[in-house]
Design a protein around this motif. Structure first.
Motif, PDB file in Angstrom:
ATOM      1  N   TYR A 162       0.830  -1.171  -0.035  1.00 54.08           N
ATOM      2  CA  TYR A 162      -0.195   0.060  -0.243  1.00 54.08           C
ATOM      3  C   TYR A 162       1.052   1.273   0.141  1.00 54.08           C
ATOM      4  CZ  TYR A 162      -4.188  -2.622  -0.017  1.00 54.08           C
ATOM      5  OH  TYR A 162      -5.241  -3.392  -0.650  1.00 54.08           O
ATOM      6  N   ALA A 163       1.943   1.165   0.718  1.00 52.03           N
ATOM      7  CA  ALA A 163       2.995   2.176   0.506  1.00 52.03           C
ATOM      8  C   ALA A 163       3.341   2.532  -0.824  1.00 52.03           C
ATOM      9  CB  ALA A 163       4.154   2.119   1.288  1.00 52.03           C
ATOM     10  N   TRP A 164       3.609   1.534  -1.574  1.00 52.22           N
ATOM     11  CA  TRP A 164       3.854   1.842  -3.054  1.00 52.22           C
ATOM     12  C   TRP A 164       2.585   2.321  -3.768  1.00 52.22           C
ATOM     13  CZ3 TRP A 164       2.065  -1.358  -7.481  1.00 52.22           C
ATOM     14  CH2 TRP A 164       2.580  -1.212  -8.654  1.00 52.22           C
ATOM     15  N   LEU A 165       1.645   1.803  -3.313  1.00 55.62           N
ATOM     16  CA  LEU A 165       0.346   2.504  -4.156  1.00 55.62           C
ATOM     17  C   LEU A 165       0.304   3.807  -3.990  1.00 55.62           C
ATOM     18  CD1 LEU A 165      -2.016  -0.685  -3.830  1.00 55.62           C
ATOM     19  CD2 LEU A 165      -1.112   0.210  -5.849  1.00 55.62           C
ATOM     20  N   ALA A 166       0.733   4.204  -3.036  1.00 56.24           N
ATOM     21  CA  ALA A 166       0.293   5.439  -2.513  1.00 56.24           C
ATOM     22  C   ALA A 166       1.596   6.587  -3.081  1.00 56.24           C
ATOM     23  CB  ALA A 166       0.515   5.890  -1.000  1.00 56.24           C
ATOM     24  N   ARG A 167       2.559   5.998  -3.512  1.00 56.16           N
ATOM     25  CA  ARG A 167       3.706   6.677  -4.222  1.00 56.16           C
ATOM     26  C   ARG A 167       3.598   7.006  -5.750  1.00 56.16           C
ATOM     27  NH1 ARG A 167       7.032   4.008  -0.815  1.00 56.16           N
ATOM     28  NH2 ARG A 167       7.693   2.304  -2.302  1.00 56.16           N
ATOM     29  N   PRO A 168       3.777   8.137  -6.419  1.00 53.96           N
ATOM     30  CA  PRO A 168       3.452   8.125  -8.039  1.00 53.96           C
ATOM     31  C   PRO A 168       4.509   7.413  -8.336  1.00 53.96           C
ATOM     32  CG  PRO A 168       3.939  10.358  -6.582  1.00 53.96           C
ATOM     33  CD  PRO A 168       4.207   9.277  -5.758  1.00 53.96           C
ATOM     34  N   VAL A 169       4.280   7.217  -9.773  1.00 56.67           N
ATOM     35  CA  VAL A 169       5.218   6.525 -10.682  1.00 56.67           C
ATOM     36  C   VAL A 169       6.399   7.291 -10.525  1.00 56.67           C
ATOM     37  CG1 VAL A 169       5.691   5.731 -12.785  1.00 56.67           C
ATOM     38  CG2 VAL A 169       3.536   5.500 -12.197  1.00 56.67           C
ATOM     39  N   TRP A 194       3.535  -2.682 -12.604  1.00 58.94           N
ATOM     40  CA  TRP A 194       2.910  -3.467 -13.058  1.00 58.94           C
ATOM     41  C   TRP A 194       3.120  -4.672 -13.724  1.00 58.94           C
ATOM     42  CZ3 TRP A 194      -0.997  -2.762  -9.677  1.00 58.94           C
ATOM     43  CH2 TRP A 194      -1.543  -1.540  -9.130  1.00 58.94           C
ATOM     44  N   ASP A 233      -9.700  -7.289  -0.937  1.00 54.27           N
ATOM     45  CA  ASP A 233      -8.232  -7.539  -1.505  1.00 54.27           C
ATOM     46  C   ASP A 233      -8.308  -6.032  -2.457  1.00 54.27           C
ATOM     47  OD1 ASP A 233      -5.885  -7.645  -2.268  1.00 54.27           O
ATOM     48  OD2 ASP A 233      -5.882  -9.679  -2.602  1.00 54.27           O
ATOM     49  N   TYR A 234      -8.193  -4.832  -2.001  1.00 58.79           N
ATOM     50  CA  TYR A 234      -8.081  -3.669  -3.108  1.00 58.79           C
ATOM     51  C   TYR A 234      -7.139  -3.951  -4.147  1.00 58.79           C
ATOM     52  CZ  TYR A 234     -11.726  -1.002  -0.390  1.00 58.79           C
ATOM     53  OH  TYR A 234     -12.921  -0.711   0.215  1.00 58.79           O
ATOM     54  N   MET A 238      -7.227  -3.391  -8.102  1.00 58.94           N
ATOM     55  CA  MET A 238      -6.630  -2.490  -8.775  1.00 58.94           C
ATOM     56  C   MET A 238      -5.734  -3.392  -9.957  1.00 58.94           C
ATOM     57  SD  MET A 238      -4.990   0.306  -6.364  1.00 58.94           S
ATOM     58  CE  MET A 238      -5.180  -0.252  -4.899  1.00 58.94           C
ATOM     59  N   THR A 253       3.787   3.991 -18.338  1.00 61.79           N
ATOM     60  CA  THR A 253       4.849   4.348 -17.706  1.00 61.79           C
ATOM     61  C   THR A 253       5.318   3.518 -16.328  1.00 61.79           C
ATOM     62  OG1 THR A 253       3.751   6.027 -16.365  1.00 61.79           O
ATOM     63  CG2 THR A 253       4.961   6.760 -18.155  1.00 61.79           C
ATOM     64  N   SER A 254       4.054   2.562 -16.119  1.00 70.80           N
ATOM     65  CA  SER A 254       4.536   1.561 -15.126  1.00 70.80           C
ATOM     66  C   SER A 254       4.394   0.141 -15.159  1.00 70.80           C
ATOM     67  CB  SER A 254       3.916   2.396 -13.752  1.00 70.80           C
ATOM     68  OG  SER A 254       2.330   2.355 -13.946  1.00 70.80           O
TER      69      SER A 254
END
Ligand SMILES: [Cu+2]
Lengths: 270, 433
Positions: A162-169, A194, A233-234, A238, A253-254
């Motif tokens: 979740y910390a990764w999801l919260a960070r921009p690319v 991804w 399981d959000y 995603m 880009t990701s």
């Protein structure tokens, strides 16, 4: 880093660079064994089974890197940025590379390759003597925790995810091997990029997943959870939403990929 | 029209960062204004730096998913659809990509106003305010980059419930404004994802409320109006007297502890017939709170120990004052600013100024005592008399926080002075009063 710097500084020509790398880089990712298991699809219609058995298979220890992909486009000119057919990759394909055969500062050699289409990922896998994992395989592997086969209650993994999801690319990705390995010795399934899967457009819904009339089977609003096995399981939602939004020529880009292989040696490719 | 989806890092509160997913770069998203009967060609552009696909469900659109199905867009791509605005009203729009609560919970909502064919009555000021919750891993005020907490979202336990995407987005110099005699209209909506709002403006009565934002029927003379998640209302009122009017969700812990608070500052001449101002002020003090629990004392002791260690290292010591000022600012903006005002100038006749206050700067120990024990009775600050009471703060603040807030007020608004230490604070806290 040390891999890239001297090359940039001496200003070698693209050709010299390509041959310099070719010596060491074919596809160099090591494969790890993922034991057989079952995958519970996040979303399914009433006809689909609730649990899908998955045979044991081999999965790349890390995502495919820019160095790997450079070797691939060097050997296969039709996959170079300037030569690729628009049918197989959109206009953003490898746009962050400096040139056809020069990943450059935005794409360090050891970082995962991104901005590649599904067609390109598949072609790479075939060239490397491997294949893309299926959704069921990818999700089975990704269900592992850092230190246990079932990661559902691995708080450390959830926190990192979740910390990764919260960070921009990021503008430049970290090394593909920099992440903590999971229970099976695989790195970066969560928290780096991804990843394409072979059946990205069919695993979740059958038929045309983007049609206006199939809203009930699509990932919108409350309807997104109507047929879901685990609505809490959000992160899985995603991934499913991302796969559903893509067409095979798309690049982002990701979005990168890694390869898989059957446990029995392959003697022929489809 | 074009709307760009962007994932951006911004401030959720002082010292608290969050990656917002936005329509147009802000929370709430761009305000869209069209007229009944308009045919709109809508482009949703998902920025290449986005991690995720997004779409848009406009509650003002008639059609499957309100456009969601037609606008599902991968990062770095763009979708188009066309709709005709059939129904007038104020409508919420939001992202409807799974998991929807997370997309909305990260800020993906805004409003679209479909004006009736002959428009809305003219007003002097129009404002756009939306309430929404944020489910952060850290508790309210915990500093640093926060991420979305799935468990809290599922349990509907948000640490933040805010207006316009951040604590303090409508206070201080960002407050809404109007002049006495003007009519104010607020387009108020709730993005959610989960909480409804008991929308109220302290000190005002809504002359008109269009309940649930249907524009054909207005209610008159209402105090608080209930706005559903994914719903809106339009309120109008004439401001008759000057002052600060506070916008809240009248489920008040949300306003007091979670951020659902904004301000409307009305300037102009007072009207003593409508509102007299304070006529009598007598002091009444109930029992004061105990001087901190055992555990708070122990914590303060440990902190003092750490402070002593740090002080012995000159490299760190130089940095600590700056840090104290930063932390002190957060205490000030949480606890003191409502009375002494963000600019430290207080309010004439009620709250004395701290900016360049001769009274404050004259006596450092007295300043510590005032913050801890409060202050009652007449005093003169910069030649002006005040005769009121300040509540004691010793139960609310640790020694460190007292030292920080004092260091802040002694080094802001043109004031200057040395940093305060926890030892100084502790010594005075332990004095019997
Ligand atoms: Cu979204």
């Amino acid at each position: 880093m040390s891999f890239r710097m001297p090359i940039v500084r001496c200003g070698l020509t693209a050709l010299a660079l390509a041959s310099a790398v070719k010596v060491l880089a074919e596809d160099t990712a090591a494969l790890r064994l993922i034991p057989a298991g079952t995958y519970e699809p996040l979303l399914r219609s009433s006809q689909d089974p609730a649990r899908i058995p998955v045979a044991a298979f081999l999965l790349d220890e890390r995502p495919v890197t820019n160095a790997d992909f450079l070797a691939f486009v060097t050997a296969n000119p039709k996959w170079r940025r300037s030569l690729v057919s628009r049918l197989f990759a959109d206009t953003s394909y490898l746009q962050h590379w400096s040139a056809d055969l020069e990943p450059g500062p935005a794409a360090p050699l050891r970082a995962p390759v991104v901005q590649v289409s599904w067609f390109a990922a598949r072609a790479y896998a075939r060239w490397a003597g491997k294949r893309l994992p299926t959704t069921a395989e990818w999700e089975l592997a990704a269900a592992a925790g850092y230190d246990r086969p079932d990661g559902r209650n691995d708080a450390a993994l959830k926190r990192d995810l979740y910390a990764w999801l919260a960070r921009p690319v990021p503008a430049v990705f970290a090394d593909a091997t920099s992440l903590r390995p999971d229970f099976h010795g695989i790195r970066g399934l969560h928290g780096l990029v991804w990843e394409w899967v072979d059946d990205f457009n069919t695993a979740m819904v059958t038929g045309e997943s983007r049609a206006d009339t199939t809203l009930d089977r699509n990932l919108f609003c409350g309807a997104g959870s109507a047929g879901a096995s685990d609505t809490t399981d959000y992160a899985a939602f995603m991934r499913a939403a991302l796969r559903a939004s893509l067409k095979a020529d798309n690049t982002t880009t990701s979005l990168g990929f890694r390869c898989a292989r059957d446990t029995a040696p392959l003697n022929a490719f489809p | 029209m074009n709307l760009e989806v962007r994932e951006v890092v911004g401030h959720l509160a002082d010292g608290v960062e969050y990656t917002f997913w936005t329509f147009g770069g802000t929370v709430p998203g761009s305000f869209i204004r069209i007229r009944e009967g308009d045919v709109v060609e809508f482009h949703l552009n998902n920025h290449p730096s986005s991690k995720l696909p997004h779409n848009i469900d406009l509650h003002g659109v008639t059609g499957p998913g309100g456009g969601a199905a037609s606008t599902f867009t991968a990062p770095g791509h763009s979708s188009q659809f066309t709709f005709q605005a059939l129904n007038p009203g104020l409508f919420v729009y939001h992202c409807a990509t799974a998991p929807v609560p997370m997309h909305i919970g990260n800020g993906m909502y805004g409003m679209i106003l479909v004006e009736p064919k002959d428009g809305l009555p003219k007003v002097d000021k129009e404002y756009y305010v939306m309430q929404g919750e944020f489910y952060t891993t850290g508790k309210y005020g915990e500093e640093g980059m926060q991420s979305f907490d799935m468990a809290k979202a599922i349990d509907e336990r948000p640490p933040y419930i805010v207006f316009n995407g951040a604590v303090g987005s409508l206070v201080g110099d960002k407050a809404l404004g109007a002049k006495v005699g003007e009519t104010v209209r607020i387009y108020f909506g709730v993005g959610g994802p989960n909480m409804t709002s008991s929308f109220h403006v302290i000190g005002e009565i809504f002359d008109k409320v269009y309940p649930e934002a249907g524009l054909s029927l207005a209610n008159h003379n209402l105090q608080t109006t209930l706005v559903p998640a994914g719903g809106a209302c339009v309120v109008e009122f004439k401001v008759d007297v000057p002052g600060t009017f506070v916008l809240v969700d009248h489920s008040l812990t949300r306003a007091f502890n979670k951020g659902a608070l904004g301000m409307l500052k009305v300037t102009g001449a007072a009207n003593r017939v409508i509102y007299s101002g304070k006529e009598i002020d007598a002091i009444y003090l109930g029992a004061q709170a105990d001087a901190g629990s055992d555990s708070a004392k122990r914590e303060a002791e440990l902190k003092a120990k750490i402070a002593a260690e740090i002080k012995s290292n000159p490299a760190i010591a130089g940095l600590t004052k700056e840090m104290q000022i930063e932390k002190g600012k957060q205490v000030y903006m949480g606890l003191c600013f409502a009375c002494h005002q963000p600019d430290g100038n207080g309010l004439p006749n009620i709250f004395p100024p701290l900016a360049k206050s001769d009274f404050l700067l004259a006596d450092r120990d007295r300043a510590v005592r005032i913050v801890l024990k409060g202050l009652v009775g007449p005093l003169t600050v910069n030649g002006k008399k005040f005769d009121s009471a300040m509540p004691p703060q010793e139960a609310a603040l640790t020694d460190q926080q007292v030292a920080d807030v004092l260091t802040y007020i002694f080094n802001t608004w043109g004031n200057s002075g040395e940093a305060f230490t926890t030892d100084q604070v502790k010594a005075i806290r332990n004095q019997t009063h």
